[in-house]
Write an enzyme that holds these catalytic residues in place. Structure first.
Site, PDB file in Angstrom:
ATOM      1  N   GLU A  43      42.037  33.337  43.489  1.00 14.31           N
ATOM      2  CA  GLU A  43      42.130  34.397  43.938  1.00 14.31           C
ATOM      3  C   GLU A  43      41.751  34.331  45.556  1.00 14.31           C
ATOM      4  O   GLU A  43      41.757  35.368  46.457  1.00 14.31           O
ATOM      5  CB  GLU A  43      40.446  34.551  43.329  1.00 14.31           C
ATOM      6  N   ASP A  92      51.012  36.732  40.785  1.00 11.20           N
ATOM      7  CA  ASP A  92      51.073  35.512  38.931  1.00 11.20           C
ATOM      8  C   ASP A  92      52.377  35.785  38.864  1.00 11.20           C
ATOM      9  O   ASP A  92      53.200  36.768  38.177  1.00 11.20           O
ATOM     10  CB  ASP A  92      50.269  36.695  38.170  1.00 11.20           C
TER      11      ASP A  92
END
Length: 484
Positions: A188, A327
């Site tokens: 994250e 991602d």
């Protein structure tokens, strides 16, 4: 040709541990869709670049927990079954849609894609992902980033557990592919001041933060504090051109719609058409329209990178760096046309005079600025920690803090204890950042809460000497509780 500057594409590949924990709509289906539509095409793209002799094309992060799933015999077997069902569904679609030329062709294209994926699994992937990844690392077509074992939000971990998860995660990569990554994608992009010292102790030389952590000045890497550890920041002006919280390429009307299903065959037959158009009113997907739009978006992105590099060079008086990070699952799984976009951009940027390289290559090219003091930060909403320690997940934060205390109270013996190793394994799974993220974003929140609770309960049961549940989550066979 004049060198415009340097561009680094960084992809972060991660899913929480999903085998044996449900199937649809959340669970193993999530793994198989990402595997078929993102991991297979991205690997195929990298293999083609490697065969062409290209080096340092992109930086690829693979979390240990994802690598474990892509190597797991159960996952390989059940993914093969899923691919067989995909073939059958596509054949059924071609029959049901035979009166509509666009949909009939879509069914045929889906069947061909399913056959190609099955062939790849049965040949290149038959021993799992690690042999493939090792060949890509050995060929130097990519730089590999590692990370902590099960993708925890590191700032909320006790320093001892944080260190254990990171060192064990790096060891996992070394065992699987014979290379210990020099860089990590911090889960994250979570950072707390002082973590660079943990990184240095673990042998980590570089990591990612989000652009606001560097106050927007991402035109060079920076050493952090008094350490030699280097951070790279995502250039949000460029990154958000592709994917942002508000608008981005995948939402274009001509691209395949991710959310609209033909449930009778389990395929996605529609194009986006419009953001306010109801699913039943969306137009059929047209690959020709999508291809035309894709060419426009490849050119737009290349122009965006070149313009950004020129502006930074004019401001700073030197060649600049742009880092765009996403991602991996965006490309193919969420955005059907994403893999083709990736290939187009990675081929077009060098033609436009941009050096395309890895984070390692950017340092070798001299893109290192002065030291920086980083604030507590993440790439989540608000760029702080609210997604993982906000009011919506306050109970989970409290439970995780208590779990960590119980974990640290465990006293291993002189010899390895497989039960204790498995207990620590369960604790690592319970501390995954995914569960809080899913609750905060209200994305399968019940599933996420159940997963966090199940793994915590299994840890406690193992510590008490109970083994009254299936031991399906032996994710990290090398995990040694004594190292904690």
């Amino acid at each position: 040709m004049t060198r415009e500057g340097t561009f680094c594409l960084v992809l972060h590949s991660h899913l929480p541990w999903l085998p044996h924990h449900g199937s649809w709509p959340v669970g193993e289906e999530w793994l198989y869709q990402a595997w078929a539509h993102s991991y297979l095409p991205v690997v195929d793209l990298l293999r083609r670049f490697a065969d062409e002799g290209r080096r340092d094309v992109l930086t690829l992060g693979v979390t240990p927990v994802l690598a474990a799933q892509l190597d797991d015999p159960y996952s390989l077997r059940t993914f093969h079954e899923w691919l067989g069902h995909w073939q059958l569904r596509a054949l059924q679609a071609s029959t049901l849609w035979r009166d509509d030329p666009l949909l009939r062709d879509l069914g045929a294209a889906e069947h061909r894609a399913a056959l190609r994926a099955t062939e790849a699994l049965e040949t290149q992937w038959r021993h799992g992902f690690s042999p493939i990844l090792r060949s890509l690392v050995d060929s130097e077509v990519l730089e590999l980033l590692g990370g902590p074992l099960a993708h925890p939000f590191q700032p909320l971990l006790d320093q001892r557990i944080r260190s254990f998860a990171l060192r064990s995660g790096l060891a996992d990569a070394a065992l699987r592919i014979g290379h210990r990554p020099a860089g990590i994608w911090a889960p994250e992009c979570g950072y707390a001041p002082g973590m660079e010292d943990d990184y240095a102790a673990a042998g980590v030389a570089r990591f990612l933060v989000d652009g606001p952590s560097l106050r927007g000045d991402t035109s060079a890497a920076r050493t952090v504090g008094s350490s030699d550890v280097v951070c790279f920041g995502r250039d949000l002006e460029v990154t958000y051109r592709v994917w942002s919280p508000k608008a981005s390429y995948p939402g274009h009307a001509n691209y395949r719609d991710f959310h609209t299903w033909a449930h009778e065959v389990g395929l996605k037959p529609s194009r986006v058409t419009g953001q306010q158009v109801a699913p039943q009113d969306k137009a059929p997907y047209d690959p020709a329209l999508a291809a035309d739009t894709l060419r426009v978006h490849i050119k737009d992105f290349v122009d965006t990178v070149v313009t950004r590099l020129r502006r930074l060079r004019e401001r700073n008086g030197r060649e600049a760096l742009v880092v765009a990070a996403y991602d991996t699952e965006l490309f193919g799984h969420w955005w059907h046309e994403g893999p083709a976009w990736l290939e187009g951009v990675l081929r077009a940027l060098p033609e436009a005079g941009v050096r395309v390289t890895t984070l390692r290559g950017a340092l070798e090219a001299g893109h290192l600025g002065p030291p920086v003091e980083l604030p507590a930060s993440s790439w989540g909403s608000g760029k702080d920690w609210r997604v993982w320690d906000g009011e919506q997940v306050a109970d989970m934060v409290e439970d995780n803090a208590a779990l960590q205390k119980r974990l640290l109270a465990v006293e291993p013996g002189a010899f390895r204890d497989p039960v204790l190793d498995l207990a620590v394994n369960e604790a690592m799974l319970a501390l995954s950042s995914d569960w809080a993220f899913m609750v905060t974003k209200d994305s399968a929140a019940d599933y996420a809460r159940r997963r966090a609770r199940v793994h915590t309960e299994r840890f406690d049961a193992l510590i008490r000497g109970e083994k009254a549940f299936p031991l399906d989550d032996r994710v990290f066979g090398h995990l040694d509780a004594r190292l904690l």
